[in-house]
Design a protein around this motif. Structure first.
Motif, mmCIF file in Angstrom:
data_model
loop_
_atom_site.group_PDB
_atom_site.id
_atom_site.type_symbol
_atom_site.label_atom_id
_atom_site.label_comp_id
_atom_site.label_asym_id
_atom_site.label_seq_id
_atom_site.Cartn_x
_atom_site.Cartn_y
_atom_site.Cartn_z
ATOM 1 N N PRO A 108 0.780 -1.167 0.333
ATOM 2 C CA PRO A 108 -0.381 0.278 -0.274
ATOM 3 C C PRO A 108 0.803 1.332 0.266
ATOM 4 N N LEU A 111 2.120 1.618 -3.600
ATOM 5 C CA LEU A 111 0.701 2.209 -4.651
ATOM 6 C C LEU A 111 0.563 3.684 -4.415
ATOM 7 N N GLY A 112 0.462 3.715 -2.849
ATOM 8 C CA GLY A 112 0.399 5.389 -2.170
ATOM 9 C C GLY A 112 1.150 6.802 -2.453
ATOM 10 N N VAL A 115 0.033 6.645 -6.831
ATOM 11 C CA VAL A 115 -0.847 7.859 -6.757
ATOM 12 C C VAL A 115 -0.047 9.364 -6.709
ATOM 13 N N PHE A 116 0.559 8.818 -6.019
ATOM 14 C CA PHE A 116 0.527 10.630 -5.710
ATOM 15 C C PHE A 116 1.629 11.571 -6.629
ATOM 16 N N VAL A 151 -5.847 1.389 -6.700
ATOM 17 C CA VAL A 151 -5.892 1.355 -5.367
ATOM 18 C C VAL A 151 -6.582 -0.151 -5.346
ATOM 19 N N ALA B 33 -2.790 15.606 -5.422
ATOM 20 C CA ALA B 33 -1.701 14.892 -4.753
ATOM 21 C C ALA B 33 -2.256 14.340 -3.594
ATOM 22 N N LEU B 34 -2.275 15.819 -3.071
ATOM 23 C CA LEU B 34 -2.151 15.126 -1.245
ATOM 24 C C LEU B 34 -3.594 14.740 -1.092
ATOM 25 N N ILE B 36 -6.510 14.013 -2.834
ATOM 26 C CA ILE B 36 -6.255 12.077 -3.335
ATOM 27 C C ILE B 36 -5.373 11.034 -2.764
ATOM 28 N N THR B 37 -4.353 11.588 -2.241
ATOM 29 C CA THR B 37 -3.505 10.354 -1.656
ATOM 30 C C THR B 37 -4.048 10.124 0.259
ATOM 31 N N TYR B 43 -9.158 3.213 1.392
ATOM 32 C CA TYR B 43 -9.615 2.183 0.679
ATOM 33 C C TYR B 43 -8.901 1.578 0.824
ATOM 34 N N PHE B 44 -7.636 1.452 2.127
ATOM 35 C CA PHE B 44 -6.808 0.363 2.589
ATOM 36 C C PHE B 44 -6.528 0.141 3.406
ATOM 37 N N ILE B 60 -12.859 8.662 -3.560
ATOM 38 C CA ILE B 60 -11.443 8.933 -5.048
ATOM 39 C C ILE B 60 -12.063 9.592 -5.850
#
Lengths: 391, 391
Positions: A108, A111-112, A115-116, A151, B33-34, B36-37, B43-44, B60
């Protein structure tokens, strides 16, 4: 209560004018409804549901988001969405399997981080003018899909199957949307842009052809007819810009080929607006306080000639653009304008020296004719652009 | 290969200029980005997943779709999305239970009819100017949510639970997006509009203050300094329009209250553009071919006065707008302009009658001064609008 009634009546009139202004808007609403209802059926019917499963809603979302008023805009959003989904899906799967290498606890975090990174880059890229112009929607879908895929990867068992179903559904929705937009009463952005520019040229020509007569109080000049140039003043550069952007995506249609030089239309559009601003200034000199003076009479001939010849040149430019042929006689009209300018200068010189005229009467006349000279220069630029376009 | 290298270098320069032009764009990318992360973490993490379940992806999607550059645009999209989802969700549930009354076979037909109707109406409503201006995004989300809810109803067991989870997720995503947009280095649309208009006023003032000197070849006029008014010509009415639309949603910030009269700014913006078009025409008379003539010298005093006084008036208007106070001395400068116009007319009259001057020399001078007179009228209109704004 009477105020509310009044508001409701106003609103109804407003709605009616929206429909009357362009009846294709009603057709568009029905087209969208048709496309979405068609795609929704896939969710109800068993054979389709077996293909898409719950991903079927993505077909519906796609049609709802992609279907735009013009064919070009629909194509643009549809293709943007399809390619962005494909690319982001592949990248997302790659990120997911890469992150899986590090075990379930670290995954995670990795992945995070991805995503960022992707969100920051994609958001920033949307500020770059060339990307903003054509791929803005694609970038936002790319970002969204990448997030969703990477995600979901941690929660869904068979991510490949999910990605496959969703992509099929999106392509299905996109194809239905594009087909209906293209086949059922299509509204072409390119054709719209073409007609808009031609209409603007014609409005300006109308004013200029009539100006001399009204300036010398020979004709009265229909008020409505005369305010027509104002629609050019109000026609927005951005409307033309967005039509040209959409037209870029359109396949050949009617007299227009794929990759028709739409940017030339924007240049011509800017010229017409510039010209309309000059006309706005010229219009001021039709006011009562500038009623025909003696001095005005002395320059009547060249002045009438300038206005009618430049009007004819514009009319010719408009109609040759309409038929997409090379303007043949506009060149002569512009030449006549220039001869008239020479005449005007001579007349001014003679009359002012000879008559010891009233200079206060002369000033507005000189100012008005100077604007006419500027308009002629503007029309000459336009004429060159239109000639290039017709090649 | 050297062409590719060239292209890459070009692209890099392009990117750099995007960042340098407004460094807040980098901050914006990091903010998105912040946000959305942060939301992805829900979700995690198990506790959050238990609340939202799979609907978490809607949080999201919401952040990704709602987060815009300015606070106002984010608020507008966030509130539009939240209310449209709520309303469409309720309507969709209603439609679903109504259709259920008719048994399982007829139900899809009735739902399909509702979908067709709502989509057609919602699509058409987006053509109505007032709705397009503020609720365009809301309408598209309303349509989409209604379809999703009524279509899913036939496939999902506990539709109420689904609707509840999804709404909670969307509100959660929207709140996170709005909070981050509002609290971390906020970019206010209203403030941006204010600064843009003030900057444009200042650019025009700069040109007009310097014009007299360059026209009479007293000063050389820094080229760069002189082209500054062109940025006003290129500043688009739609940029201002979209800033004003976004600002309408913004809560009070800095010196601006909630419901600051942003539409007044648009009026002033139109005036500045109008003025810039006049200046464009005036700029033509600075060319070499209009080098100072004898006749030009005769009107030097009133002409210099007109240009410097109108420039001062604009400068004063700009700085009083900047400080949001009522302009105090612009009134005097405009009055001085009018006195100068009278002087000009008298001088023209005397000089032309007395000297039997060269009329060909006189025409461009009269034309240029006429444009100055028009600019003064334009600034007077602007001054009234700014006075009203300061009340």
């Amino acid at each position: 209560p009477s105020k509310i009634k009044h508001d409701i009546v106003d609103f109804a009139i407003n709605i009616k004018s929206v429909a009357v202004h362009d009846p294709r808007r009603i057709a568009h609403s029905l087209k969208v409804a048709l496309a979405i209802t068609l795609v929704s059926i896939t969710y109800f019917l068993e054979p389709f549901y077996n293909i898409f499963s719950d991903a079927g809603i993505w077909a519906i979302i796609t049609v709802a988001m992609v279907f735009e008023y013009t064919v070009g805009a629909t194509l643009s959003k549809g293709l943007n969405r399809a390619f962005a989904t494909l690319l982001a899906g592949a990248l997302g799967l790659g990120a997911d399997s890469f992150a899986s290498l590090f075990g379930q606890t670290v995954k995670p975090i990795i992945l995070g981080f991805f995503v960022f990174l992707i969100v920051a880059l994609a958001t920033f890229s949307r500020f770059i003018p060339n990307i903003k112009k054509r791929y803005d929607y694609g970038m936002s879908i790319f970002m969204l899909t990448f997030i969703l895929v990477s995600v979901s990867g941690s929660r869904v068992d068979s991510i490949i199957k999910l990605a496959h179903q969703r992509l099929t559904a999106i392509v299905f929705g996109g194809v239905i949307g594009i087909l209906i937009s293209l086949c059922v009463l299509p509204v072409w952005a390119g054709e719209g842009l073409h007609k808009l520019i031609v209409k603007n040229l014609e409005e300006l020509a109308k004013f200029l052809e009539g100006f001399g007569g009204v300036y010398y109080r020979i004709s009265n000049g229909d008020k409505l007819f005369f305010d027509s140039y104002k629609s050019v003043l109000n026609s927005k550069a951005t409307d033309e810009q967005s039509l040209a952007n959409s037209a870029w995506w359109e396949i050949g249609h009617g007299k227009f080929q794929f990759r028709h030089p739409w940017t030339k239309y924007l240049e011509i559009g800017d010229c017409t607006r510039q010209c309309a601003y000059h006309i706005e200034a010229l219009n001021g000199y039709l006011e009562e306080k500038y009623a025909p003076s003696e001095f005005q009479e002395t320059v009547k001939e060249p002045c009438m000639k300038m206005s009618s010849e430049v009007g004819k040149a514009l009319k010719e430019l408009g109609s040759s653009m309409k038929l997409m042929i090379c303007p043949s006689s506009s060149y002569i009209h512009i030449k006549n304008c220039k001869i008239a300018i020479e005449e005007l200068n001579t007349t001014l010189k003679v009359s002012m020296v000879a008559d010891r005229c009233d200079v206060l009467e002369a000033i507005p006349v000189i100012a008005a004719t100077s604007i006419l000279v500027e308009i002629i220069a503007c029309v000459e630029t336009m004429s060159k652009a239109i000639e290039e376009l017709s090649k």
